[in-house]
Enzyme design. Sequence first.
Site, PDB file in Angstrom:
ATOM      1  N   ASP A  15       0.834  -1.198   0.000  1.00 36.84           N
ATOM      2  CA  ASP A  15       0.000   0.000   0.000  1.00 36.84           C
ATOM      3  C   ASP A  15       0.874   1.256   0.000  1.00 36.84           C
ATOM      4  OD1 ASP A  15      -2.302   1.475   0.020  1.00 36.84           O
ATOM      5  OD2 ASP A  15      -2.713   1.226   2.157  1.00 36.84           O
ATOM      6  N   ASN A  63     -10.120  -2.949  -7.256  1.00 38.71           N
ATOM      7  CA  ASN A  63      -9.295  -1.949  -7.958  1.00 38.71           C
ATOM      8  C   ASN A  63      -9.778  -1.691  -9.394  1.00 38.71           C
ATOM      9  OD1 ASN A  63      -6.090  -2.844  -6.400  1.00 38.71           O
ATOM     10  ND2 ASN A  63      -7.587  -1.280  -5.815  1.00 38.71           N
TER      11      ASN A  63
HETATM   12  C1  FPP Z   1      -1.691   0.299  -3.478  1.00 40.70           C
HETATM   13  O1  FPP Z   1      -1.276   1.633  -3.439  1.00 40.70           O
HETATM   14  C2  FPP Z   1      -1.027  -0.377  -4.583  1.00 40.70           C
HETATM   15  C3  FPP Z   1      -1.654  -0.880  -5.663  1.00 40.70           C
HETATM   16  C4  FPP Z   1      -3.119  -0.803  -5.849  1.00 40.70           C
HETATM   17  C5  FPP Z   1      -0.901  -1.498  -6.771  1.00 40.70           C
HETATM   18  C6  FPP Z   1       0.290  -2.317  -6.369  1.00 40.70           C
HETATM   19  C7  FPP Z   1       1.173  -2.457  -7.539  1.00 40.70           C
HETATM   20  C8  FPP Z   1       2.525  -2.448  -7.525  1.00 40.70           C
HETATM   21  C9  FPP Z   1       3.308  -2.387  -6.309  1.00 40.70           C
HETATM   22  C10 FPP Z   1       3.314  -2.460  -8.783  1.00 40.70           C
HETATM   23  C11 FPP Z   1       3.073  -3.584  -9.698  1.00 40.70           C
HETATM   24  C12 FPP Z   1       3.131  -4.926  -9.061  1.00 40.70           C
HETATM   25  C13 FPP Z   1       3.907  -5.939  -9.478  1.00 40.70           C
HETATM   26  C14 FPP Z   1       3.796  -7.275  -8.865  1.00 40.70           C
HETATM   27  C15 FPP Z   1       4.902  -5.763 -10.537  1.00 40.70           C
HETATM   28  P1  FPP Z   1      -2.343   2.789  -3.671  1.00 40.70           P
HETATM   29  O2  FPP Z   1      -2.314   3.154  -5.100  1.00 40.70           O
HETATM   30  O3  FPP Z   1      -3.663   2.365  -3.161  1.00 40.70           O
HETATM   31  O4  FPP Z   1      -1.711   3.912  -2.791  1.00 40.70           O
HETATM   32  P2  FPP Z   1      -2.461   5.021  -1.945  1.00 40.70           P
HETATM   33  O5  FPP Z   1      -3.336   4.318  -0.944  1.00 40.70           O
HETATM   34  O6  FPP Z   1      -1.346   5.776  -1.308  1.00 40.70           O
HETATM   35  O7  FPP Z   1      -3.245   5.849  -2.934  1.00 40.70           O
END
Ligand code: FPP
Length: 244
Positions: A15, A63
């Site tokens: 996250d 998502n």
């Molecule tokens: C949550 O942060 C993260 C995600 C929804 C995506 C996770 C993806 C990656 C780490 C990169 C790709 C993955 C791989 C396996 C190559 P958020 O966007 O919800 O952050 P926030 O809560 O701060 O807005």
Amino acid sequence: MSASPLPRHIAIIMDGNGRWAAAHDLPRSEGHRAGAKAVRKVVTQARLRGIEVLTLYAFSAQNWNRPADEVDRLMALLVEFCEGERDLLMDEGIRFRTVGDRTRLPAETRQAVETLEEITFKNGNMQLLVALSYGGREEIVAAARSLAAQASAGTLDPAAIDETMFAAHLTTAGVPDPDLLVRTSGEFRVSNFLLWQIAYAEIVIESKHWPDYAEADLDRAIDTFANRERRFGGLAPALPSAAP
Ligand code: FPP
């Protein structure tokens, strides 16, 4: 019961990519890109530490409700990851698999994950599970539906359904349950991740945003785990009695 020194299975809710990007005055997509770099570090370190299974929550069933542009960029990033990290996974003997509803993935992303699954199929040093279009409730409902269909077809006696059979109908069938669940960015939520499987997981909340998560942070989480006393619903060991 004594503390287990090393978790067999670590599951991570990655996250904070968006908050990291905002803090660096960058678009959210750059947060996800930086997050993918952290994935590489953590995969390498987990392998080095002898972890058997690492599960990363990359994209939840919910998502899909994000803006189309963000979803498209994440799906493209997954393709880049599958192609770019292929040599690392082969060199390290890591088997890649996804859990989740892959029917919803765009064709190119689906193709990339399926190709990487095939190429790494025989690797036996560690399993990397990437949860993609994944939801814990959705997974439990699918398992219940499958068991109910067998029961109504007369091929399964409902009385025979137990935890082992139920777990065998989840997408994680055959994988040990996570011992340790890590969530970054300081949130205290499980967000529909591996709901059945984390029943007895130890939880570590890390304040750093995911793109800043690195090898030493995983080591620290493993150390924290090693110092936890796992009881699985049993009694705490008796306190040492006072000297007479
Ligand atoms: C949550 O942060 C993260 C995600 C929804 C995506 C996770 C993806 C990656 C780490 C990169 C790709 C993955 C791989 C396996 C190559 P958020 O966007 O919800 O952050 P926030 O809560 O701060 O807005």
